[in-house]
Write a protein that holds these residues in place. Structure first.
Motif, PDB file in Angstrom:
ATOM      1  N   PRO A  22     104.120  77.193 -22.286  1.00  0.00           N
ATOM      2  CA  PRO A  22     105.198  76.868 -21.352  1.00  0.00           C
ATOM      3  C   PRO A  22     105.593  75.402 -21.458  1.00  0.00           C
ATOM      4  CG  PRO A  22     103.109  77.016 -20.197  1.00  0.00           C
ATOM      5  CD  PRO A  22     102.855  77.495 -21.595  1.00  0.00           C
ATOM      6  N   VAL A  23     106.801  75.099 -21.009  1.00  0.00           N
ATOM      7  CA  VAL A  23     107.268  73.725 -20.925  1.00  0.00           C
ATOM      8  C   VAL A  23     106.811  73.158 -19.584  1.00  0.00           C
ATOM      9  CG1 VAL A  23     109.310  72.245 -20.768  1.00  0.00           C
ATOM     10  CG2 VAL A  23     109.257  74.131 -22.416  1.00  0.00           C
ATOM     11  N   VAL A  24     106.212  71.985 -19.602  1.00  0.00           N
ATOM     12  CA  VAL A  24     105.704  71.363 -18.381  1.00  0.00           C
ATOM     13  C   VAL A  24     106.406  70.022 -18.178  1.00  0.00           C
ATOM     14  CG1 VAL A  24     103.691  70.530 -17.130  1.00  0.00           C
ATOM     15  CG2 VAL A  24     103.465  72.476 -18.688  1.00  0.00           C
ATOM     16  N   LEU A  25     107.050  69.867 -17.037  1.00  0.00           N
ATOM     17  CA  LEU A  25     107.701  68.616 -16.674  1.00  0.00           C
ATOM     18  C   LEU A  25     106.986  67.998 -15.474  1.00  0.00           C
ATOM     19  CD1 LEU A  25     111.478  69.653 -16.852  1.00  0.00           C
ATOM     20  CD2 LEU A  25     110.071  68.631 -18.656  1.00  0.00           C
ATOM     21  N   THR A  26     107.001  66.686 -15.410  1.00  0.00           N
ATOM     22  CA  THR A  26     106.494  65.970 -14.242  1.00  0.00           C
ATOM     23  C   THR A  26     107.681  65.538 -13.394  1.00  0.00           C
ATOM     24  OG1 THR A  26     104.499  65.166 -15.352  1.00  0.00           O
ATOM     25  CG2 THR A  26     105.240  63.938 -13.428  1.00  0.00           C
ATOM     26  N   VAL A  27     107.685  65.978 -12.150  1.00  0.00           N
ATOM     27  CA  VAL A  27     108.790  65.697 -11.236  1.00  0.00           C
ATOM     28  C   VAL A  27     108.337  64.638 -10.237  1.00  0.00           C
ATOM     29  CG1 VAL A  27     110.419  66.676  -9.577  1.00  0.00           C
ATOM     30  CG2 VAL A  27     109.585  68.077 -11.486  1.00  0.00           C
ATOM     31  N   VAL A  50     114.606  73.575  -8.017  1.00  0.00           N
ATOM     32  CA  VAL A  50     113.796  72.576  -7.321  1.00  0.00           C
ATOM     33  C   VAL A  50     114.668  71.758  -6.373  1.00  0.00           C
ATOM     34  CG1 VAL A  50     112.398  70.489  -7.602  1.00  0.00           C
ATOM     35  CG2 VAL A  50     112.058  72.425  -9.141  1.00  0.00           C
ATOM     36  N   VAL A  51     115.844  71.369  -6.844  1.00  0.00           N
ATOM     37  CA  VAL A  51     116.764  70.595  -6.009  1.00  0.00           C
ATOM     38  C   VAL A  51     117.156  71.393  -4.767  1.00  0.00           C
ATOM     39  CG1 VAL A  51     119.040  69.524  -5.893  1.00  0.00           C
ATOM     40  CG2 VAL A  51     117.637  69.229  -7.942  1.00  0.00           C
ATOM     41  N   VAL A  52     117.463  72.678  -4.950  1.00  0.00           N
ATOM     42  CA  VAL A  52     117.849  73.519  -3.816  1.00  0.00           C
ATOM     43  C   VAL A  52     116.686  73.679  -2.843  1.00  0.00           C
ATOM     44  CG1 VAL A  52     118.630  75.798  -3.096  1.00  0.00           C
ATOM     45  CG2 VAL A  52     119.602  74.760  -5.140  1.00  0.00           C
ATOM     46  N   PHE A  86     104.818  66.112  -8.725  1.00  0.00           N
ATOM     47  CA  PHE A  86     104.312  67.460  -8.981  1.00  0.00           C
ATOM     48  C   PHE A  86     104.782  67.948 -10.339  1.00  0.00           C
ATOM     49  CE2 PHE A  86     108.145  67.601  -6.405  1.00  0.00           C
ATOM     50  CZ  PHE A  86     108.944  68.552  -7.012  1.00  0.00           C
ATOM     51  N   ARG A  87     104.308  69.111 -10.728  1.00  0.00           N
ATOM     52  CA  ARG A  87     104.641  69.676 -12.039  1.00  0.00           C
ATOM     53  C   ARG A  87     105.610  70.838 -11.902  1.00  0.00           C
ATOM     54  NH1 ARG A  87      99.987  71.795 -15.258  1.00  0.00           N
ATOM     55  NH2 ARG A  87      99.269  72.573 -13.264  1.00  0.00           N
ATOM     56  N   LEU A  88     106.500  70.957 -12.856  1.00  0.00           N
ATOM     57  CA  LEU A  88     107.371  72.122 -12.980  1.00  0.00           C
ATOM     58  C   LEU A  88     107.024  72.792 -14.298  1.00  0.00           C
ATOM     59  CD1 LEU A  88     109.763  73.892 -12.105  1.00  0.00           C
ATOM     60  CD2 LEU A  88     111.291  72.237 -13.211  1.00  0.00           C
ATOM     61  N   VAL A  89     106.441  73.992 -14.200  1.00  0.00           N
ATOM     62  CA  VAL A  89     105.975  74.726 -15.385  1.00  0.00           C
ATOM     63  C   VAL A  89     106.942  75.881 -15.640  1.00  0.00           C
ATOM     64  CG1 VAL A  89     104.046  75.978 -16.416  1.00  0.00           C
ATOM     65  CG2 VAL A  89     103.601  74.134 -14.760  1.00  0.00           C
ATOM     66  N   MET A  90     107.499  75.935 -16.850  1.00  0.00           N
ATOM     67  CA  MET A  90     108.544  76.914 -17.148  1.00  0.00           C
ATOM     68  C   MET A  90     108.192  77.763 -18.359  1.00  0.00           C
ATOM     69  SD  MET A  90     111.710  74.279 -16.691  1.00  0.00           S
ATOM     70  CE  MET A  90     110.827  73.133 -17.752  1.00  0.00           C
ATOM     71  N   ASP A 111     109.280  64.544 -19.400  1.00  0.00           N
ATOM     72  CA  ASP A 111     108.619  65.568 -20.204  1.00  0.00           C
ATOM     73  C   ASP A 111     107.183  65.128 -20.480  1.00  0.00           C
ATOM     74  OD1 ASP A 111     108.680  63.708 -22.276  1.00  0.00           O
ATOM     75  OD2 ASP A 111     110.266  64.729 -23.396  1.00  0.00           O
ATOM     76  N   SER A 112     106.476  65.915 -21.289  1.00  0.00           N
ATOM     77  CA  SER A 112     105.054  65.642 -21.529  1.00  0.00           C
ATOM     78  C   SER A 112     104.814  64.381 -22.338  1.00  0.00           C
ATOM     79  CB  SER A 112     104.411  66.846 -22.236  1.00  0.00           C
ATOM     80  OG  SER A 112     105.085  67.108 -23.462  1.00  0.00           O
TER      81      SER A 112
END
Length: 207
Positions: free
Chosen positions: A25-30, A191-193, A174-178, A46-47
């Motif tokens: 998965p793609v992992v982003l740090t928010v 996430v914005v919503v 936090f992390r967003l895992v996609m 991004d990572s």
């Protein structure tokens, strides 16, 4: 997030194949913070520590509208609170347009299904109707959410970021895992919503 002003990066591209579930998965740090002074918003890495997305809510800007941008400041999605509706709804548009929304997000209010937070559906006339039907469950306040598609597959998750070197992160990081089945821009738009729906102080953007 070791870089305060990281170099720009393009939004991560999801791969599609019959074996997509085997792809990492793609992992982003928010980071729930704008890089600009006197602004609220998000900064997303991004990572590799590259800036991918940003949201900058300026003082005096339209309080019912939030724009998700890429690292260079180009608008990707515009989130608008739909006023005068029976349910609490947000419309999400491509770019800075406010015509022909790409999809809509309704806040879930059924107490019989308390873990459900929001339902995402394609807006009327959307050319991407078949790919945008999601259910969001969990707790945004606890940074613990799961996005399910219409086949009940987990396509994205919001998770707390683990402590690094003994330093614990609060809810603002936090992390967003996609998974490959969801577009990264759409996932960050959700996430914005969710932050508009359940983000506490962030609700002042649409008072």
């Amino acid at each position: 997030m070791t870089k305060v002003y990281p170099k720009a990066a393009s939004p991560p591209q999801q791969q599609t194949s019959t074996s997509s579930r085997n792809i990492n998965p793609v992992v982003l740090t928010v980071w729930k913070k704008s890089l600009l002074f006197n602004c609220d918003g998000f900064t997303v890495y991004d990572s590799n520590g590259n800036l991918v997305f940003r949201v900058d809510n300026y003082a005096g800007s339209k309080k019912s509208e939030v724009v998700l941008m890429d690292a260079s400041g180009h608008p990707l999605l515009t989130v608008r609170h739909k006023r005068a509706s029976i349910t609490d709804n947000w419309l999400v548009y491509d770019g800075e347009t406010t015509v022909n929304p790409r999809f809509s997000v309704a806040k879930h209010v059924n107490l019989m299904k308390a873990k459900s937070l929001a339902h995402v559906s394609s807006a009327a006339g959307s050319p991407k109707k078949k790919s945008l039907v999601y259910e969001v469950e969990g707790s945004y306040a606890q940074r613990c959410c799961v996005v399910y598609d219409d086949k009940r597959r987990c396509v994205a998750e919001i998770k707390r970021k683990e402590a690094v070197g003994g330093v614990a992160f609060g809810g603002d990081v936090f992390r967003l895992v996609m998974q490959p089945e969801i577009d990264s821009t759409v996932a960050m738009g959700l996430v914005v919503v969710l932050d508009q729906m359940y983000g506490g102080s962030s609700r002042r953007f649409h008072t």
